[in-house]
Design an enzyme around this catalytic site. Structure first.
Site, PDB file in Angstrom:
ATOM      1  CB  CYS A 291       1.703  -2.445  -9.632  1.00  0.00           C
ATOM      2  SG  CYS A 291       2.080  -1.428  -8.062  1.00  0.00           S
TER       3      CYS A 291
ATOM      4  CB  CYS B  87     -12.682  -6.973 -17.522  1.00  0.00           C
ATOM      5  SG  CYS B  87     -14.517  -7.097 -18.030  1.00  0.00           S
TER       6      CYS B  87
ATOM      7  CD  GLU C   5       6.531  -7.120   3.131  1.00  0.00           C
ATOM      8  OE1 GLU C   5       6.487  -6.690   1.642  1.00  0.00           O
ATOM      9  OE2 GLU C   5       5.187  -6.962   3.507  1.00  0.00           O
TER      10      GLU C   5
ATOM     11  CG  ASP D 288       7.458  -5.634  -6.745  1.00  0.00           C
ATOM     12  OD1 ASP D 288       6.907  -4.492  -7.180  1.00  0.00           O
ATOM     13  OD2 ASP D 288       7.204  -6.755  -6.844  1.00  0.00           O
TER      14      ASP D 288
HETATM   15  N1  SAH Z   1       7.925  -8.464  -4.622  1.00  0.00           N
HETATM   16  C1  SAH Z   1       6.862  -9.101  -4.028  1.00  0.00           C
HETATM   17  C2  SAH Z   1       5.825  -8.201  -3.357  1.00  0.00           C
HETATM   18  C3  SAH Z   1       5.375  -6.868  -3.822  1.00  0.00           C
HETATM   19  S1  SAH Z   1       3.929  -6.128  -3.502  1.00  0.00           S
HETATM   20  C4  SAH Z   1       6.324 -10.060  -4.924  1.00  0.00           C
HETATM   21  O1  SAH Z   1       6.732  -9.819  -6.299  1.00  0.00           O
HETATM   22  O2  SAH Z   1       5.397 -11.030  -4.571  1.00  0.00           O
HETATM   23  C5  SAH Z   1       4.492  -4.847  -2.302  1.00  0.00           C
HETATM   24  C6  SAH Z   1       4.949  -5.292  -0.888  1.00  0.00           C
HETATM   25  O3  SAH Z   1       5.190  -4.203  -0.537  1.00  0.00           O
HETATM   26  C7  SAH Z   1       3.679  -5.766  -0.024  1.00  0.00           C
HETATM   27  O4  SAH Z   1       4.128  -7.059   0.240  1.00  0.00           O
HETATM   28  C8  SAH Z   1       3.746  -4.814   0.914  1.00  0.00           C
HETATM   29  O5  SAH Z   1       3.253  -5.244   2.171  1.00  0.00           O
HETATM   30  C9  SAH Z   1       5.094  -4.206   1.042  1.00  0.00           C
HETATM   31  N2  SAH Z   1       5.062  -2.843   1.750  1.00  0.00           N
HETATM   32  C10 SAH Z   1       4.533  -1.691   1.573  1.00  0.00           C
HETATM   33  N3  SAH Z   1       4.690  -0.744   2.016  1.00  0.00           N
HETATM   34  C11 SAH Z   1       6.159  -1.114   2.872  1.00  0.00           C
HETATM   35  C12 SAH Z   1       6.914  -0.503   3.452  1.00  0.00           C
HETATM   36  N4  SAH Z   1       6.479   1.052   3.933  1.00  0.00           N
HETATM   37  N5  SAH Z   1       8.048  -1.017   3.978  1.00  0.00           N
HETATM   38  C13 SAH Z   1       8.156  -2.458   3.708  1.00  0.00           C
HETATM   39  N6  SAH Z   1       7.320  -3.003   2.842  1.00  0.00           N
HETATM   40  C14 SAH Z   1       6.231  -2.205   2.214  1.00  0.00           C
END
Ligand code: SAH
Length: 386
Positions: A341, A14, A264, A314
């Site tokens: 994020c 933190c 994903e 995301d």
């Molecule tokens: N929207 C979801 C997860 C977001 S985190 C939630 O709110 O829970 C980002 C996600 O992107 C992770 O699960 C990661 O495994 C995936 N990711 C990362 N690179 C990627 C890629 N090149 N293609 C597909 N998914 C990917």
């Protein structure tokens, strides 16, 4: 928080936990506006976190020492290989996690087990991962050790089961890891007791979360985030949920669309997404395990469908790749919802999306990470010619 933590500034968990929260939020909003640059006027403020203390539903603790010889368990100190900061006064950890960590440390100090020294290859104890359903209280405990570990795990399990935690420990797992990196690995996982997942309840849905599945680390904050995504997504026939993880967003918006396609990278997350959708009685979501950056240029496959009403992205901290960004615009959605994020990645991607015909219209920040400098931002972009 009763007592100030003696590791502030050293452990990296933190920053400045004593700053009054309104002041922290004020600073975050100012920083977010600066990051957004020419789009700052679209920012509708930052939604505060429902809880500012003990909110994390996941902690990865490391076994190490205090610079001398005593076994310690906590957050790895900045710029340190083996030293850890203990967590009894941690502002990020819920009380149940502190209780479990204290028990594990006492247990292994008593049994004489040593922490795994990556250079000397001595000792066995590596990490303790704690996960928790904030709204259900259910807890998973994952102990990560090297393969020469042979302490009495039955006593460890019995001890954990009898701990007076507020929530219930529902599963205890062992992960064997001989890897060189100081990271917890999803390999050689053994269920010692109970079940291999915990349940979380968000936005009226139930999610089974396994030991290493991605799940937002602040559940109460995630409900706010997903509520904004649902509002921005609106309704229609087809929606894409890109980077869908365990399919939380897809399932939350499912009632507003005829069909939702989630994509994903990690196959286990995709399997969890399908499983959770079935549990929730949702039949209009489909999930595909694909690397989005690789399929972005393909004209066939799950990203080649008819023009969607909305695309939700995301992505991880680096944001969208140029190809993914171009593909998203080429699919010509009426709306694109960008969940970031790392807001600087969003700020970098917005001008290019605008150039490709998707105009940024609204941005809302959500504080999922009180007492740290991080903040989440969600942007709504609309197609100019609709
Ligand atoms: N929207 C979801 C997860 C977001 S985190 C939630 O709110 O829970 C980002 C996600 O992107 C992770 O699960 C990661 O495994 C995936 N990711 C990362 N690179 C990627 C890629 N090149 N293609 C597909 N998914 C990917």
């Amino acid at each position: 928080m009763d007592k100030p933590c003696k590791y502030i500034g050293k452990c990296g968990g933190c920053t400045d936990p004593h700053l009054p929260y309104p002041q922290e939020l004020f600073g975050k909003e100012k920083a977010l506006r600066e990051t957004l640059g020419e789009y700052a006027h679209l920012l509708e403020g930052i939604r505060p976190a429902p809880e500012t203390v003990g909110y994390r539903n996941k902690m990865e603790l490391a076994f190490g020492d205090d610079g001398n010889t005593a076994l310690m368990l906590g957050i790895r100190k900045k710029r340190s290989f083996y030293e850890v900061a203990t967590t009894e006064d941690c502002v990020l950890m819920p009380d149940d996690f502190k209780r479990i960590a204290a028990f594990a440390l006492d247990f292994f100090r008593e049994s004489g087990e040593a922490f795994y020294h990556r250079k000397k290859h001595t000792g066995t104890l590596r990490h303790l991962v704690l996960r928790r359903g904030h709204f259900t209280g259910e807890i998973l405990v994952i102990l990560s050790v090297s393969s020469n570990f042979n302490a009495d795990l039955q006593a460890f399990v019995q001890g954990l089961r009898h701990l007076p935690t507020r929530g219930a420990i529902v599963g205890i797992l062992l992960a064997i890891n001989d890897g060189a990196a100081d990271a917890v690995k999803n390999e050689n996982l053994r269920l010692l007791w109970g079940r291999a997942f915990y349940r979380e309840e968000l936005c009226g849905l139930t999610f089974h979360v396994s030991a290493f599945s991605f799940f937002q680390t602040n559940s109460a904050g995630a409900e706010i985030l997903y509520g904004i995504v649902r509002e921005f997504a609106g309704e229609g026939t087809l929606a894409y949920d890109l980077y869908c993880g365990t399919g939380t967003i897809a399932q939350i918006i499912a009632p507003s669309f005829k069909r939702v396609i989630g994509i994903e990278l990690i196959p286990e997350a995709v399997a969890a997404a399908s499983h959770n959708a079935t549990l929730n009685g949702i039949t209009n979501c489909e999930f595909h395990a694909r690397d989005i950056t690789r399929i972005a240029g393909q004209k066939t496959g799950p990203l080649s469908d008819e023009s969607p009403d909305v695309i939700i992205v995301d992505p991880p901290r680096d944001g969208l790749t140029p190809k993914t960004l171009a593909r998203a615009a080429e699919l010509a959605p009426a709306r694109l919802v960008y969940v970031a994020c790392k807001p600087s990645s969003l700020a970098r991607d917005l001008p290019e999306l605008e150039r490709l015909g998707l105009t940024p219209e609204r941005i809302i920040g959500v504080d999922l990470f009180p007492r740290t400098p991080h903040v989440e931002a969600i942007a709504l972009l609309c197609r100019t010619d609709t």
